[in-house]
Design a protein around this motif. Sequence first.
Motif, PDB file in Angstrom:
ATOM      1  N   ARG A 124      13.833  35.628   3.186  1.00 43.41           N
ATOM      2  CA  ARG A 124      14.810  35.906   2.117  1.00 43.41           C
ATOM      3  C   ARG A 124      16.235  35.815   2.660  1.00 43.41           C
ATOM      4  O   ARG A 124      17.106  35.188   2.053  1.00 43.41           O
ATOM      5  CB  ARG A 124      14.537  37.288   1.523  1.00 43.41           C
ATOM      6  N   HIS A 125      16.474  36.420   3.821  1.00 38.37           N
ATOM      7  CA  HIS A 125      17.810  36.364   4.432  1.00 38.37           C
ATOM      8  C   HIS A 125      18.196  34.923   4.782  1.00 38.37           C
ATOM      9  O   HIS A 125      19.315  34.485   4.505  1.00 38.37           O
ATOM     10  CB  HIS A 125      17.874  37.235   5.683  1.00 38.37           C
ATOM     11  N   SER A 128      19.325  32.906   1.998  1.00 40.76           N
ATOM     12  CA  SER A 128      20.618  33.302   1.426  1.00 40.76           C
ATOM     13  C   SER A 128      21.753  32.520   2.080  1.00 40.76           C
ATOM     14  O   SER A 128      22.889  32.560   1.610  1.00 40.76           O
ATOM     15  CB  SER A 128      20.850  34.811   1.603  1.00 40.76           C
ATOM     16  N   ARG A 133      19.728  26.620   1.955  1.00 41.96           N
ATOM     17  CA  ARG A 133      19.504  26.312   0.540  1.00 41.96           C
ATOM     18  C   ARG A 133      19.761  24.832   0.266  1.00 41.96           C
ATOM     19  O   ARG A 133      19.011  24.193  -0.469  1.00 41.96           O
ATOM     20  CB  ARG A 133      20.379  27.183  -0.350  1.00 41.96           C
ATOM     21  N   LEU A 157      14.464  31.540  -4.045  1.00 44.41           N
ATOM     22  CA  LEU A 157      15.605  30.789  -4.565  1.00 44.41           C
ATOM     23  C   LEU A 157      15.782  31.023  -6.057  1.00 44.41           C
ATOM     24  O   LEU A 157      16.905  31.106  -6.552  1.00 44.41           O
ATOM     25  CB  LEU A 157      15.447  29.304  -4.256  1.00 44.41           C
ATOM     26  N   ARG A 160      17.441  34.283  -6.638  1.00 41.15           N
ATOM     27  CA  ARG A 160      18.880  34.206  -6.324  1.00 41.15           C
ATOM     28  C   ARG A 160      19.663  33.643  -7.507  1.00 41.15           C
ATOM     29  O   ARG A 160      20.762  34.062  -7.774  1.00 41.15           O
ATOM     30  CB  ARG A 160      19.125  33.327  -5.104  1.00 41.15           C
TER      31      ARG A 160
END
Length: 163
Positions: A124-125, A128, A133, A157, A160
Amino acid sequence: MPYLETAQVLGNVGEFLGSIAVLITLVYLAIQTRHARAAHEASLQWQRANASRELATMWATSPEAVELLAEFGQPDSQIPDEAEFNSRFFRYVKINQSFLEMLQANLITSLTQKDREIAVARIRHTMSIAGFRSTWPRLKSFEVFRPDFIALVESILEDRTDA
């Protein structure tokens, strides 16, 4: 007749001793299995730490890697078109691929729920970060990631963009 009684007694004693031997063998195997599992877990932890150390060393000792991060890893970076080959971007993508493959391996080898939670938090980090991405669509197309890992990254994603 006394011979039959003696044979029966000896047979009973033999059965009893045999069952004790089986019990001792089972206890021994359980202990060996526990030791083997502990050794396997320690080996996995060492391999994870070694992989992390190698990537951290690469980032810390490679000026070019840091330049690539500055060039392609920022939110406003210009990502080259897929039709044209860009050797610098290719190296940046390969660095990102290596990092994500390590995270996938950490997730796959999670031994406990806590290990899995840590692995997911690291993924997850990582996702980010703008550079990961932006390279993810290309990395995903290389077919080096498991479907469950791809689904996890895609859900991260998606979360986010919903936030």
